[in-house]
Design a protein around this motif. Structure first.
Motif, PDB file in Angstrom:
ATOM      1  N   LEU A  29       0.817  -1.212   0.000  1.00 38.10           N
ATOM      2  CA  LEU A  29       0.000   0.000   0.000  1.00 38.10           C
ATOM      3  C   LEU A  29       0.851   1.263   0.000  1.00 38.10           C
ATOM      4  N   GLY A  30       2.154   1.081   0.109  1.00 42.09           N
ATOM      5  CA  GLY A  30       3.039   2.238   0.196  1.00 42.09           C
ATOM      6  C   GLY A  30       3.456   2.747  -1.172  1.00 42.09           C
ATOM      7  N   SER A  31       2.974   3.921  -1.545  1.00 41.55           N
ATOM      8  CA  SER A  31       3.447   4.575  -2.765  1.00 41.55           C
ATOM      9  C   SER A  31       4.747   5.300  -2.450  1.00 41.55           C
ATOM     10  N   ALA A  32       5.365   5.876  -3.482  1.00 43.06           N
ATOM     11  CA  ALA A  32       6.627   6.576  -3.263  1.00 43.06           C
ATOM     12  C   ALA A  32       6.450   7.747  -2.303  1.00 43.06           C
ATOM     13  N   SER A  33       5.347   8.493  -2.440  1.00 40.47           N
ATOM     14  CA  SER A  33       5.124   9.657  -1.579  1.00 40.47           C
ATOM     15  C   SER A  33       4.849   9.246  -0.139  1.00 40.47           C
ATOM     16  N   ILE A  34       4.097   8.155   0.061  1.00 35.18           N
ATOM     17  CA  ILE A  34       3.783   7.701   1.422  1.00 35.18           C
ATOM     18  C   ILE A  34       5.031   7.171   2.112  1.00 35.18           C
ATOM     19  N   ILE A  35       5.818   6.358   1.405  1.00 36.37           N
ATOM     20  CA  ILE A  35       7.046   5.814   1.996  1.00 36.37           C
ATOM     21  C   ILE A  35       8.022   6.939   2.325  1.00 36.37           C
ATOM     22  N   ALA A  36       8.159   7.894   1.404  1.00 39.30           N
ATOM     23  CA  ALA A  36       9.069   9.018   1.642  1.00 39.30           C
ATOM     24  C   ALA A  36       8.633   9.821   2.862  1.00 39.30           C
TER      25      ALA A  36
END
Length: 249
Positions: free
Chosen positions: A117-124
């Motif tokens: 469920l982690g997109s690049a923006s969420i993980i960052a």
């Protein structure tokens, strides 16, 4: 921030002491802050029955407008769903000449971590929260759940580990090679307590460039010990000078 300056005059017996304040002007500071942001215009207009004269009830004609007030608005964090739609195209010419159709599909960017469920923006953002703002994973878990994203602190930790392995480790290795090409290095270590660790203390080492290097590099290295063998293993066949405290052999 305004600063007050105190001016004191010499006094004699019977005279009155005069104290004056001179405040530093902050002209332009407020506007400099606003100029960093792209403005969004909100027009306050008279419409319908309001656009009539209160005295004669005649129709009002607009003669101009001006920016009366500026403000910065805070927009709370929110989640937005994005569906990546892949389009397919068929080459009629190739399909007529061959038995099979020629199909071409547009490339779609891959997710940073598959089946997550982690997109690049969420993980960052979780990395920023954890390592820059010192927000622990259990508090992040609560915030994400309130926003409608049911992830656990274990999943957040896994994101950080996998992202480090897939994306940051190659960069670290490249910086390591560049660091060993420099003639002078500095090294030091500090103890650190880690929960649920088999040893009471663990150590984080810092290896960095000399102050005269145009492109400075700072690398952190984790090890359970603090002996000189850690330095020898990290520096390998390095031929330059290392400035550090006395090391244990």
């Amino acid at each position: 921030m305004r600063k007050a300056y105190l001016k004191k005059t010499l006094t004699y017996p019977g005279d009155t002491e005069t104290i004056t304040y001179q405040r530093k002007k902050t002209k332009g500071v407020r506007q400099a802050v606003f100029s960093q942001f792209t403005p969004e215009m909100v027009h306050h207009e008279l419409k319908g029955e309001d656009c009539t004269c209160p005295d004669c009830h005649g129709q009002l004609t607009e003669i101009g407008s001006t920016v009366q007030r500026q403000e910065l608005v805070f927009i709370p964090a929110q989640l937005k769903r994005i569906d990546h739609v892949q389009h397919a195209y068929k080459c009629q010419n190739c399909s007529e000449k061959n038995f099979n159709d020629k199909i071409i599909k547009t490339p779609v960017p891959k997710a940073p971590l598959a089946h997550s469920l982690g997109s690049a923006s969420i993980i960052a953002h979780t990395i920023h929260q954890k390592f820059n703002l010192k927000v622990p994973n259990y508090r992040q878990e609560e915030d994400w759940n309130k926003l409608g994203l049911p992830i656990t602190r274990k999943e957040i930790a896994n994101w950080h580990i996998k992202s480090s392995q897939y994306y940051f480790e190659p960069i670290y290795d490249l910086l390591h090679e560049k660091l060993l090409e420099q003639p002078v290095l500095h090294a030091d270590e500090t103890s650190y307590r880690v929960l649920e660790n088999d040893s009471q203390l663990t150590y984080y080492w810092t290896f960095l460039s000399g102050k005269h290097e145009e492109q400075g590099i700072t690398l952190y290295h984790h090890d359970k010990g603090r002996s000189g063998l850690v330095v020898k293993e990290f520096l390998r066949d390095y031929n330059g000078y290392v400035h550090c405290d006395m090391l244990r052999q």
